[in-house]
Write a protein that holds these residues in place. Structure first.
Motif, short mmCIF file in Angstrom:
data_model
loop_
_atom_site.label_atom_id
_atom_site.label_comp_id
_atom_site.label_asym_id
_atom_site.label_seq_id
_atom_site.Cartn_x
_atom_site.Cartn_y
_atom_site.Cartn_z
N SER A 69 21.80 -2.37 32.05
CA SER A 69 21.36 -3.46 32.91
C SER A 69 21.38 -4.81 32.21
O SER A 69 21.46 -5.86 32.87
N HIS A 81 19.23 -11.10 35.19
CA HIS A 81 19.35 -9.66 34.95
C HIS A 81 18.20 -8.91 35.62
O HIS A 81 18.41 -7.86 36.25
N ALA A 129 20.13 -7.08 38.37
CA ALA A 129 20.75 -5.95 37.67
C ALA A 129 19.78 -4.83 37.34
O ALA A 129 20.16 -3.65 37.35
N GLU A 130 18.55 -5.15 37.03
CA GLU A 130 17.58 -4.14 36.59
C GLU A 130 16.96 -3.42 37.79
O GLU A 130 16.76 -4.00 38.86
N ASN A 131 16.67 -2.13 37.61
CA ASN A 131 16.02 -1.36 38.67
C ASN A 131 14.76 -0.64 38.19
O ASN A 131 14.21 0.21 38.89
N SER A 183 15.02 0.44 32.65
CA SER A 183 14.95 -0.02 31.26
C SER A 183 13.52 -0.08 30.74
O SER A 183 13.31 -0.39 29.56
#
Length: 502
Positions: free
Chosen positions: A407, A417, A421-423, A426
């Motif tokens: 991510s 991000h 992008a991140e879910n 991370s």
């Protein structure tokens, strides 16, 4: 007091000085609070040291609006506007109340999913018909105490008959169906306030992180004296009055139909629109409504995902922000969203406003979305002095994310991000009040496997019984569809911002 020192991390503090601009540094945690932020910080020899290299430390996320009463209905419904969906998720013809163990488990399941995905605070407006009971409220508090999450909790109240809270309902529903809807005498305002005072006396501030809030369901679903009494007590106790206003096209015409004014104006004229007022949705607000909301200093919980799933529309977030309204992000319940992940809401909120107006300079930006997910949500929960940013003296509610994951590779702008992008995958560590509640993706406070096994064993029978209720309530489907159709026809001709956030 135990100390924890996070060294050499990338810090995203979301405070007034730094906002979403990351910088490198250390965080010292002591007694559940942030004791210092800086570089080369010293700690006692017995302090726990966390290596922050290649790690991002940020405030825990705030879920500004959810309903734990929907937790067992994930993945059950689609293709229905709110008024029809409510028939099945919150049946008019009700069965026996869920037993206290299942009540505890469904609340715990929501807390588990929330913590694993970076939500350290949530505002749970659960529904528990037909009465308000301290023992049952205590079961929800116990679930959140055991999970280790921070929460504002209430059981929603309404004391206006359903058919008197929906435009066209008495006209279009056959009399034989109306006669089936006998809910007994409505709860008087004084009785609900007595219940609230008992909750404040016995459960409020439990574990130092669980609070009781006051939750009249919606202005059209409560009598004027109920709304005024709820607001007065919220102000007295310094807690939110958490309610739903102008979520759907049907609600867009409700205020004029019943009160001759918008629902926001109705709240203002009752004296129930203030800093303490947190409004879930605010999709179908007008320019005048927004001005009133800004003047009052109220908050909005923006439920970007559920508003799309239920076809409600797009809240005018840019105009609300411009007016000075505090905005947080909510998942809504997992029946109208299907996850409790604020990362999902962040991404949708970052995208959906870009299609609702041509002026791209006014689209919602990633740094604004991050603010909604953190300090904005804290303001909507009236907890901005405790959480929402990493600042000395605030509670150590924070996330540690691995910056070497897919991510964040290659790493460009951290705020973008996080939003696009991140879910949540991370996330390595989640802290609430300085206590590690998630480490390496695993809950530290409960036996997660055992809880999930018990839910898999017990819930199928509950869902089978609920399926029978769905069959009974299907008798009202065509009526609710007609109410939605008539309201939609009228609402689209009104001067509203919904669906046009440009």
């Amino acid at each position: 007091m135990p100390q924890t020192l996070i060294k050499n991390a990338t810090l995203l503090t979301m405070d007034a000085a730094n906002g979403s601009k990351p910088f490198n540094g250390d965080i010292l945690i002591e007694g559940g609070r942030i004791a210092a932020i800086g570089t080369n910080l010293a700690a006692r020899p017995d302090a726990a040291i966390i290596d922050g290299r290649d790690r991002l430390v940020m405030p825990g996320l705030v879920n500004a609006h959810t309903h734990s009463s929907e937790t067992f209905f994930r993945g059950r419904y689609e293709g229905m506007p709110l008024e029809i969906w409510l028939l099945y998720a919150y049946p008019l013809l009700m069965g026996p109340v869920i037993d206290e163990r299942l009540l505890y488990l469904r609340s715990l399941l929501l807390a588990m999913e929330s913590l694993r995905n970076g939500v350290t605070t949530m505002c749970d407006d659960f529904f528990d018909p037909p009465a308000h009971d301290l023992s049952r409220l205590s079961a929800v508090f116990s679930a959140y105490a055991d999970a280790g999450i921070r929460a504002n909790v209430s059981s929603a109240v309404m004391n206006v008959h359903t058919l008197d809270a929906l435009p066209y309902a008495r006209q279009v529903m056959p009399l034989h169906l109306q006669e089936k809807l006998d809910f007994g005498p409505p709860m008087p305002a004084a009785a609900y306030i007595d219940y609230c005072r008992s909750a404040f006396a016995t459960l409020h501030r439990r574990a130092g992180r669980l609070s009781f809030m006051i939750a009249p369901s919606a202005p059209q679903r409560c009598t004027p004296d109920m709304l005024q009494a709820c607001h007065a007590l919220a102000v007295e106790m310094g807690v939110p009055l958490h309610t739903h206003i102008l979520e759907t096209k049907t609600q867009a015409v409700t205020g004029q139909a019943f009160f001759g004014k918008s629902l926001i104006a109705y709240m203002r004229d009752l004296g129930a629109l203030s800093r303490n007022t947190t409004i879930a949705h605010a999709v179908w607000v007008s320019e005048d409504d927004i001005a009133m909301m800004g003047e009052a200093g109220c908050s909005v919980a923006h439920n970007a995902v559920s508003n799309q799933k239920l076809g409600a529309g797009i809240a005018p977030i840019r105009q609300l922000l411009d007016a000075g309204v505090a905005v947080g992000l909510g998942t809504d319940g997992v029946s109208s969203n299907d996850t409790a992940r604020i990362f999902d809401v962040m991404r949708v909120a970052g995208l959906v406003h870009s299609v609702s107006g041509p002026d791209h300079d006014r689209w919602i930006r990633a740094d604004e979305i991050l603010a909604m997910a953190t300090i904005g949500g804290a303001r909507s929960a009236m907890l901005e002095d405790v959480i929402g940013s990493l600042e000395v003296g605030k509670a150590a509610d924070l996330l540690i994310l691995d910056l070497t994951t897919l991510s964040f590779t290659p790493l460009n702008d951290i705020a973008k991000h996080l939003v696009y992008a991140e879910n949540g995958s991370s996330i390595e560590t989640v802290m609430v009040a300085g206590e590690v509640v998630v480490r390496n993706g695993r809950l530290q406070t409960i036996d997660e496997a055992a809880i999930l096994a018990e839910i898999r064993e017990r819930v199928p029978a509950h869902l089978a019984a609920h399926a029978e209720l769905e069959k009974l309530n299907a008798a009202f489907h065509s009526t609710m569809a007609e109410i939605h159709r008539r309201s939609t026809s009228k609402a689209i001709g009104m001067n509203r911002y919904a669906g046009n956030d440009g």
